[in-house]
Scaffold this active site. Sequence first.
Site, PDB file in Angstrom:
ATOM      1  N   GLN A   6      -4.966  -1.788   9.737  1.00  0.00           N
ATOM      2  CA  GLN A   6      -4.767  -3.077   9.078  1.00  0.00           C
ATOM      3  C   GLN A   6      -5.280  -4.208   9.969  1.00  0.00           C
ATOM      4  O   GLN A   6      -4.957  -4.274  11.153  1.00  0.00           O
ATOM      5  CB  GLN A   6      -3.261  -3.263   8.772  1.00  0.00           C
ATOM      6  N   LYS A  44       0.843  -1.206   0.000  1.00  0.00           N
ATOM      7  CA  LYS A  44       0.000   0.000   0.000  1.00  0.00           C
ATOM      8  C   LYS A  44       0.876   1.254   0.000  1.00  0.00           C
ATOM      9  O   LYS A  44       0.593   2.217  -0.705  1.00  0.00           O
ATOM     10  CB  LYS A  44      -0.933  -0.008   1.221  1.00  0.00           C
ATOM     11  N   ASP A  46     -11.340   2.670   4.343  1.00  0.00           N
ATOM     12  CA  ASP A  46     -11.578   1.230   4.257  1.00  0.00           C
ATOM     13  C   ASP A  46     -13.084   0.943   4.250  1.00  0.00           C
ATOM     14  O   ASP A  46     -13.497  -0.200   4.055  1.00  0.00           O
ATOM     15  CB  ASP A  46     -10.951   0.562   5.487  1.00  0.00           C
TER      16      ASP A  46
HETATM   17  N1  GUN Z   1      -6.434  -7.092   5.946  1.00  0.00           N
HETATM   18  C1  GUN Z   1      -6.432  -7.731   4.749  1.00  0.00           C
HETATM   19  N2  GUN Z   1      -6.984  -6.942   3.809  1.00  0.00           N
HETATM   20  C2  GUN Z   1      -7.338  -5.788   4.414  1.00  0.00           C
HETATM   21  C3  GUN Z   1      -7.950  -4.597   3.967  1.00  0.00           C
HETATM   22  O1  GUN Z   1      -8.313  -4.421   2.801  1.00  0.00           O
HETATM   23  N3  GUN Z   1      -8.152  -3.651   4.917  1.00  0.00           N
HETATM   24  C4  GUN Z   1      -7.794  -3.831   6.212  1.00  0.00           C
HETATM   25  N4  GUN Z   1      -8.049  -2.856   7.067  1.00  0.00           N
HETATM   26  N5  GUN Z   1      -7.224  -4.913   6.652  1.00  0.00           N
HETATM   27  C5  GUN Z   1      -6.991  -5.894   5.762  1.00  0.00           C
END
Ligand code: GUN
Length: 292
Positions: free
Chosen positions: A101, A57, A124
Site C-alpha cells: 500500500q 480491500k 497492482d
Molecule cells: N494507494 C492508494 N491507492 C493505491 C493502490 O491502488 N495501490 C497501492 N499500492 N497503493 C495505493
Amino acid sequence: METKTAKLLDGKALGLKIREQLSTTIAQLQSKVGRAPGLAVLMVGDDAASAAYVRNKERACNKVGIVSFNRHFPFATSFSELQDVIKGLNNDERVDGILVQLPLPPHLDSVALLHEIATDKDVDGLHPLNLGRLLRGESGLRSCTPAGVMRLLKEYSIPLEGKQAVVLGRSILVGKPMSLMLLEANATVTMAHSRTKNLQDITKNADILVSAVGIPQLITADMVKDGAVVVDVGINRITDENGKSRLIGDVNFDQVVTVADYLTPVPGGIGPMTVAMLLQNTVYSYQSTVSC
Ligand code: GUN
C-alpha cells in the site's frame, strides 16, 4: 432552458457485478486448485486513508472468497525487514497476489521495494516488468485504477478511438499507466500535470477527461467541453461547512454534471472499480497456477 444532467458512470454497480462473477469463478476453481486464492496487502505506518483503503480491500476479499494475508508494520520498519517479508510471500504457495500500500514512509524507497515483488504476484501492476509490458502493449498484470477506468468506459460503450483524451496527473499509480491504456485504445492522449500552463485550454479540448491529481474540486464547468466524458479519480477527504468529514473528488460535481455527457461520482465511481480490478488480478494469478 432545461439544464442538462450528465449520465453517471456507476462504478459501484459494475464493481459489484464483477465481484459476483469472481465469486462464481473462485467457487468453481477451488476444488481443482485445492485451496482458495490468497492476497497479501502490506501496510507500513498509520496513515488513516491508507488504513481505510486496506480495510476496504480486505472486506472485499472476504466477500468473494479470497483469503487475506495482510500485514501491518510500524512506521519505523526497515527496508530489509520488508524485503524479507516480500521474499517469504513470493515463495508462499497460498499467496497469489502481493500489494504494498502506497504511500510508504519517506525513509523507504517504494520503487526499490516494488522491484522485490514476484512479477506473477504483482497484482497492482507496478513492477517495472509489468509497467514495461503495458508500455509495449503486451498482456500482463495491469494497474488497478486505470484498468478500472477502462473497464467502466467499456461497460458504457464509450468510444475512445480517435478521441481527444486528457489525463491530469502523472503518477506511476494512475496518470502514466492511464495514459498508456488510453493510447492503446487509439485515443489521442495529452498528459497534463502540476507544471502545465494554461490548463483550461487543454482540458476544454478533451472528449475524455481523467483527473487524478488529488485537488478537491479543481475541475469546474468552464474547464469542460460540452458533452465530454469526465472521470474523477480523486478521493479527497474534507471537513464540510457543518464540520462533517466526507469524500469529494477532483471534479466540482454540481457544476460539471450540467456540462458533461458522462461523469463518475465520488464515492461510487472509480474507487469500487479499483478494488474490483485488484480482486480480478488476484484471481487471474490464481487461475494461472492451475493452467501451469
Ligand atoms: N494507494 C492508494 N491507492 C493505491 C493502490 O491502488 N495501490 C497501492 N499500492 N497503493 C495505493
